[in-house]
Design a protein around this motif. Structure first.
Motif, PDB file in Angstrom:
ATOM      1  N   TRP A 170       0.832  -1.216   0.000  1.00  0.00           N
ATOM      2  CA  TRP A 170       0.000   0.000   0.000  1.00  0.00           C
ATOM      3  C   TRP A 170       0.863   1.262   0.000  1.00  0.00           C
ATOM      4  O   TRP A 170       0.514   2.262  -0.624  1.00  0.00           O
ATOM      5  CB  TRP A 170      -0.943  -0.002   1.200  1.00  0.00           C
ATOM      6  CG  TRP A 170      -2.026  -1.026   1.059  1.00  0.00           C
ATOM      7  CD1 TRP A 170      -2.146  -2.187   1.747  1.00  0.00           C
ATOM      8  CD2 TRP A 170      -3.104  -0.986   0.148  1.00  0.00           C
ATOM      9  NE1 TRP A 170      -3.237  -2.893   1.336  1.00  0.00           N
ATOM     10  CE2 TRP A 170      -3.864  -2.150   0.329  1.00  0.00           C
ATOM     11  CE3 TRP A 170      -3.531  -0.086  -0.833  1.00  0.00           C
ATOM     12  CZ2 TRP A 170      -4.993  -2.453  -0.406  1.00  0.00           C
ATOM     13  CZ3 TRP A 170      -4.664  -0.374  -1.564  1.00  0.00           C
ATOM     14  CH2 TRP A 170      -5.377  -1.536  -1.351  1.00  0.00           C
ATOM     15  N   ILE A 171       1.981   1.220   0.662  1.00  0.00           N
ATOM     16  CA  ILE A 171       2.890   2.382   0.699  1.00  0.00           C
ATOM     17  C   ILE A 171       3.474   2.623  -0.701  1.00  0.00           C
ATOM     18  O   ILE A 171       3.542   3.759  -1.165  1.00  0.00           O
ATOM     19  CB  ILE A 171       4.009   2.165   1.742  1.00  0.00           C
ATOM     20  CG1 ILE A 171       3.415   2.153   3.145  1.00  0.00           C
ATOM     21  CG2 ILE A 171       5.093   3.235   1.620  1.00  0.00           C
ATOM     22  CD1 ILE A 171       4.403   1.827   4.252  1.00  0.00           C
ATOM     23  N   VAL A 172       3.875   1.537  -1.362  1.00  0.00           N
ATOM     24  CA  VAL A 172       4.410   1.657  -2.724  1.00  0.00           C
ATOM     25  C   VAL A 172       3.337   2.184  -3.667  1.00  0.00           C
ATOM     26  O   VAL A 172       3.598   3.072  -4.499  1.00  0.00           O
ATOM     27  CB  VAL A 172       4.973   0.303  -3.207  1.00  0.00           C
ATOM     28  CG1 VAL A 172       5.337   0.364  -4.681  1.00  0.00           C
ATOM     29  CG2 VAL A 172       6.180  -0.100  -2.372  1.00  0.00           C
ATOM     30  N   ILE A 173       2.127   1.672  -3.536  1.00  0.00           N
ATOM     31  CA  ILE A 173       1.018   2.138  -4.392  1.00  0.00           C
ATOM     32  C   ILE A 173       0.723   3.614  -4.103  1.00  0.00           C
ATOM     33  O   ILE A 173       0.533   4.420  -5.018  1.00  0.00           O
ATOM     34  CB  ILE A 173      -0.240   1.262  -4.178  1.00  0.00           C
ATOM     35  CG1 ILE A 173       0.009  -0.135  -4.755  1.00  0.00           C
ATOM     36  CG2 ILE A 173      -1.460   1.893  -4.820  1.00  0.00           C
ATOM     37  CD1 ILE A 173      -1.092  -1.133  -4.461  1.00  0.00           C
ATOM     38  N   GLY A 174       0.716   3.987  -2.807  1.00  0.00           N
ATOM     39  CA  GLY A 174       0.483   5.391  -2.436  1.00  0.00           C
ATOM     40  C   GLY A 174       1.568   6.293  -2.990  1.00  0.00           C
ATOM     41  O   GLY A 174       1.290   7.394  -3.487  1.00  0.00           O
ATOM     42  N   ALA A 175       2.830   5.853  -2.912  1.00  0.00           N
ATOM     43  CA  ALA A 175       3.951   6.637  -3.442  1.00  0.00           C
ATOM     44  C   ALA A 175       3.839   6.761  -4.956  1.00  0.00           C
ATOM     45  O   ALA A 175       4.086   7.831  -5.532  1.00  0.00           O
ATOM     46  CB  ALA A 175       5.272   6.004  -3.045  1.00  0.00           C
TER      47      ALA A 175
END
Length: 151
Positions: A4-9
């Motif tokens: 989710w952090i990678v997708i958010g970034a």
């Protein structure tokens, strides 16, 4: 969680890049608009000069040779996406231009002997007499084509 952090970034990067692209597109449109306005302003100024010269030639206030030299150069400097064939449209003006463009003017003229200047003047005046009617026809057509109130 890391997914989710990678997708958010990734979404944040896409948003920032979209914002930058939008600003660059806005600048490009603004630049194109300014360029078009400048081109229109320049053409309007050139058109006014062309019509003023044409009127002066028609009224006998400007020699045909001087007017032809100036008008042909002004028409050549118009900024147009598809430049019309002004030589075909106004043949007498261009014919006069081609016949006298090699003759010196202003300070360059002063470097020649008076006899040579007189000979060039006689040659130029002969061309003016020869092409008078055709030049007047071109000048009238030019004034019609560049009429100020033309929409």
């Amino acid at each position: 969680m890391w997914g989710w952090i990678v997708i958010g970034a990734a979404i944040a990067v896409i948003v920032v890049l979209a914002f930058i692209a939008g600003r660059l597109l806005a600048r490009l449109h603004q630049q194109q608009r300014r360029r078009q306005e400048a081109m229109t302003k320049r053409n309007t100024s050139l058109d006014e000069s062309v019509t003023t010269l044409a009127r002066a030639m028609e009224q006998g206030q400007c020699d045909f040779s001087e007017g032809a030299l100036r008008i042909v150069v002004l028409l050549d400097h118009r900024a147009e996406p598809e430049k019309p064939d002004y030589a075909a449209k106004y043949p007498a003006l261009h014919q006069m231009y081609e016949r006298i463009k090699h003759m010196p003017t202003h300070d360059a003229r002063k470097q020649f002997p008076k006899k040579e200047i007189r000979r060039m003047d006689e040659e130029r005046e002969g061309y003016e007499r020869e092409l008078k009617d055709a030049i007047l026809k071109d000048v009238r057509q030019l004034r019609e084509d560049f009429r100020e109130d033309k929409a």
